[in-house]
Write a protein that holds these residues in place. Structure first.
Motif, PDB file in Angstrom:
ATOM      1  N   VAL A   1       0.864  -1.171   0.000  1.00 26.81           N
ATOM      2  CA  VAL A   1       0.000   0.000   0.000  1.00 26.81           C
ATOM      3  C   VAL A   1       0.902   1.223   0.000  1.00 26.81           C
ATOM      4  N   TYR A   2       0.652   2.096  -0.965  1.00 36.77           N
ATOM      5  CA  TYR A   2       1.440   3.323  -1.077  1.00 36.77           C
ATOM      6  C   TYR A   2       0.505   4.519  -0.937  1.00 36.77           C
ATOM      7  N   ALA A   3       0.955   5.547  -0.238  1.00 37.86           N
ATOM      8  CA  ALA A   3       0.155   6.750  -0.075  1.00 37.86           C
ATOM      9  C   ALA A   3       1.059   7.967  -0.206  1.00 37.86           C
ATOM     10  N   GLY A   4       0.496   9.043  -0.732  1.00 37.39           N
ATOM     11  CA  GLY A   4       1.212  10.312  -0.813  1.00 37.39           C
ATOM     12  C   GLY A   4       2.338  10.293  -1.827  1.00 37.39           C
ATOM     13  N   ALA A   5       3.277  11.208  -1.637  1.00 38.74           N
ATOM     14  CA  ALA A   5       4.394  11.364  -2.570  1.00 38.74           C
ATOM     15  C   ALA A   5       5.301  10.135  -2.558  1.00 38.74           C
ATOM     16  N   THR A   6       5.490   9.530  -1.401  1.00 33.65           N
ATOM     17  CA  THR A   6       6.313   8.324  -1.304  1.00 33.65           C
ATOM     18  C   THR A   6       5.688   7.206  -2.123  1.00 33.65           C
ATOM     19  N   GLY A   7       4.378   7.087  -2.005  1.00 36.12           N
ATOM     20  CA  GLY A   7       3.670   6.059  -2.758  1.00 36.12           C
ATOM     21  C   GLY A   7       3.752   6.290  -4.251  1.00 36.12           C
TER      22      GLY A   7
ATOM     23  N   ILE B   1       5.376   3.789  -7.001  1.00 38.30           N
ATOM     24  CA  ILE B   1       4.613   3.306  -8.160  1.00 38.30           C
ATOM     25  C   ILE B   1       5.370   3.597  -9.453  1.00 38.30           C
ATOM     26  N   GLU B   2       5.919   4.798  -9.573  1.00 47.02           N
ATOM     27  CA  GLU B   2       6.681   5.152 -10.775  1.00 47.02           C
ATOM     28  C   GLU B   2       7.938   4.290 -10.908  1.00 47.02           C
ATOM     29  N   ALA B   3       8.599   4.014  -9.779  1.00 46.51           N
ATOM     30  CA  ALA B   3       9.793   3.166  -9.824  1.00 46.51           C
ATOM     31  C   ALA B   3       9.429   1.750 -10.240  1.00 46.51           C
TER      32      ALA B   3
END
Length: 176
Positions: free
Chosen positions: A63-69, A73-75
């Motif tokens: 689960v990813y949230a915010g800028a870190t998420g 996701i992009e990586a």
């Protein structure tokens, strides 16, 4: 009535029964001793078993949230794209004949799934009239028509768009 078994035979049978009883007791004691020794030394664990357990316990997703998420996701998308690029089909060749012989001829020679055969130029004429870009789009994205369906990239997702384009060009040159 007299005893039908002579005294010597009776003594023999008594001793023989005692011997058999003793051997059965020894056998049972040996089995118990073996079970005890075996229980004191457990069998070595299969090294593959630990790997299987780790795979079953590994998380399925994250689960990813915010800028870190978003960065994660992009990586992950970039890593998937790089992995897909490294798995280009047929050594990355742009020779349409090689790709056709390896993949496309299964349907376009036999006519499987309603596909037009390479020898049926009349069936290809309306398709060629649609233009190269349309045929490449249908071959790349897949197409369902009246006579059958064309899977995306001929059913091989490892084909690059350039390889599909080169193969469609080669096929058109053969049916004109």
């Amino acid at each position: 009535m007299t005893n039908p078994v002579p005294q010597t035979d009776a003594v023999f049978l008594k001793h023989f029964a005692q011997l058999i009883t003793f051997l059965v007791v020894v056998c049972i004691l040996l089995i118990l001793l073996g079970a005890y020794i075996y229980s004191r030394h457990p069998s070595p664990e299969n090294p593959a078993q630990a790997t299987l357990v780790d795979q079953r316990l590994a998380p399925v997703g994250a689960v990813y949230a915010g800028a870190t998420g978003q960065a994660a996701i992009e990586a992950a998308a970039a890593a998937a794209k790089a992995a897909a690029a490294s798995a280009v089909a047929y050594g990355g060749t742009l020779d349409g004949k090689v790709i056709f012989d390896s993949l496309c001829n299964a349907c376009h020679v036999s006519g499987a799934g309603g596909s037009p055969t390479m020898s049926d130029k009349a069936n290809w004429a309306p398709r060629v009239a649609q233009g190269l870009d349309t045929l490449v789009k249908h071959a790349t994205e897949g197409f369902t028509g009246k006579s059958g369906m064309m899977p995306a990239k001929g059913g091989n997702p490892a084909l690059s768009d350039e390889q599909v384009h080169a193969t469609v060009e080669w096929m058109i040159s053969q049916v004109k």
